[in-house]
Design a protein around this motif. Structure first.
Motif, PDB file in Angstrom:
ATOM      1  N   TYR A  12      -5.388   4.022   6.815  1.00  0.00           N
ATOM      2  CA  TYR A  12      -5.376   3.770   5.286  1.00  0.00           C
ATOM      3  C   TYR A  12      -5.403   2.107   4.767  1.00  0.00           C
ATOM      4  O   TYR A  12      -6.179   1.662   3.821  1.00  0.00           O
ATOM      5  N   ASP A  13      -4.840   1.187   5.598  1.00  0.00           N
ATOM      6  CA  ASP A  13      -4.987  -0.189   5.445  1.00  0.00           C
ATOM      7  C   ASP A  13      -6.337  -0.592   5.550  1.00  0.00           C
ATOM      8  O   ASP A  13      -6.844  -1.397   4.674  1.00  0.00           O
ATOM      9  N   PRO A  63      -5.720  -2.077  -7.568  1.00  0.00           N
ATOM     10  CA  PRO A  63      -5.251  -1.712  -6.270  1.00  0.00           C
ATOM     11  C   PRO A  63      -4.916  -0.010  -6.404  1.00  0.00           C
ATOM     12  O   PRO A  63      -5.201   0.711  -5.614  1.00  0.00           O
ATOM     13  N   GLN A  64      -4.462   0.216  -7.923  1.00  0.00           N
ATOM     14  CA  GLN A  64      -4.154   1.812  -7.949  1.00  0.00           C
ATOM     15  C   GLN A  64      -5.482   2.651  -7.835  1.00  0.00           C
ATOM     16  O   GLN A  64      -5.256   3.630  -7.369  1.00  0.00           O
ATOM     17  N   PHE A  93       0.276   9.727   4.843  1.00  0.00           N
ATOM     18  CA  PHE A  93       0.542   8.268   4.112  1.00  0.00           C
ATOM     19  C   PHE A  93       1.414   7.573   5.120  1.00  0.00           C
ATOM     20  O   PHE A  93       2.491   7.964   5.387  1.00  0.00           O
ATOM     21  N   PRO A  94       1.173   6.192   5.219  1.00  0.00           N
ATOM     22  CA  PRO A  94       2.303   5.396   5.845  1.00  0.00           C
ATOM     23  C   PRO A  94       3.315   5.058   5.073  1.00  0.00           C
ATOM     24  O   PRO A  94       3.263   5.154   3.833  1.00  0.00           O
ATOM     25  N   LEU A 108       0.969  -1.125   0.121  1.00  0.00           N
ATOM     26  CA  LEU A 108       0.017   0.029   0.192  1.00  0.00           C
ATOM     27  C   LEU A 108       0.940   1.287  -0.122  1.00  0.00           C
ATOM     28  O   LEU A 108       0.503   2.055  -0.656  1.00  0.00           O
ATOM     29  N   PRO A 109       1.891   1.310   0.758  1.00  0.00           N
ATOM     30  CA  PRO A 109       2.880   2.743   0.748  1.00  0.00           C
ATOM     31  C   PRO A 109       3.314   2.833  -0.663  1.00  0.00           C
ATOM     32  O   PRO A 109       3.266   4.137  -0.925  1.00  0.00           O
ATOM     33  N   GLU A 110       3.884   1.820  -1.452  1.00  0.00           N
ATOM     34  CA  GLU A 110       4.066   2.084  -2.784  1.00  0.00           C
ATOM     35  C   GLU A 110       3.126   2.626  -3.894  1.00  0.00           C
ATOM     36  O   GLU A 110       3.246   3.257  -4.670  1.00  0.00           O
TER      37      GLU A 110
END
Length: 179
Positions: free
Chosen positions: A130-131, A157-158, A177-178, A64-66
């Protein structure tokens, strides 16, 4: 001679019936109507419940961070238009079919004023991270089996990351954001 005329007339009559039947069958094959399994129209961004259940949980999804590092809030706003049918996004906006999503990131789950949450959503507990939001947008019924939310989930996902970036912008003090 009269019987010969009668036979010719009957032959022409039955020939016309056979010709009519062949034409009807041929046009039925050529112009066969397309019928769906279920009546109705599919909403954009939704998938049948069977497809949601059959989809693997997270098949080689980037972290997710990516995804959030590449997220575009403008695209997320466009992707979230389907959400606007049930949710409002304005600060102090009313609860519609679903709760207002202004400031949802970091807010306790099932805490929007003026909205009656299902027991399934209340049982999630904690805050909307966010997760947790990523999982919720991806498969709401998978996270809370008794939810009233009818949305089947966003599988890309995006697109989910873009929606999360948009939700981050809906706050007076956005949660970072994480890493």
């Amino acid at each position: 001679m009269a019987s010969l005329d009668f036979n010719r007339t009957m032959l022409a009559f039955f020939g016309a019936l056979v010709f009519y039947g062949v034409i009807v069958e041929f046009t039925s094959l050529v112009f066969m109507p397309w019928r769906t399994e279920r009546p109705g129209y599919a909403l954009p961004g939704s998938a049948p419940a069977a497809a949601v259940a059959a989809a693997p949980a997270a098949a080689k999804e980037p972290p997710l961070p990516e995804l959030l590092a590449k997220a575009d809030a403008g695209k997320g706003a466009a992707d979230a238009k389907i959400c606007a049918t049930c949710h409002s996004f304005e600060k102090g906006g009313p609860a519609k079919i679903g709760p207002n999503l202004w400031g949802v990131v970091g807010r306790p789950v099932a805490s929007a004023p003026g909205f009656a949450y299902s027991d399934a959503v209340k049982s999630l507990g904690g805050d909307w991270t966010y997760d947790k939001l990523n999982g919720w947008i991806g498969n709401p019924k998978g996270m809370a089996a008794g939810t009233k939310m009818a949305f089947a989930g966003e599988k890309e996902p995006q697109k989910r990351a873009d929606i999360l970036a948009y939700l981050q912008s809906l706050s007076d003090s956005p949660v970072p954001f994480p890493k």
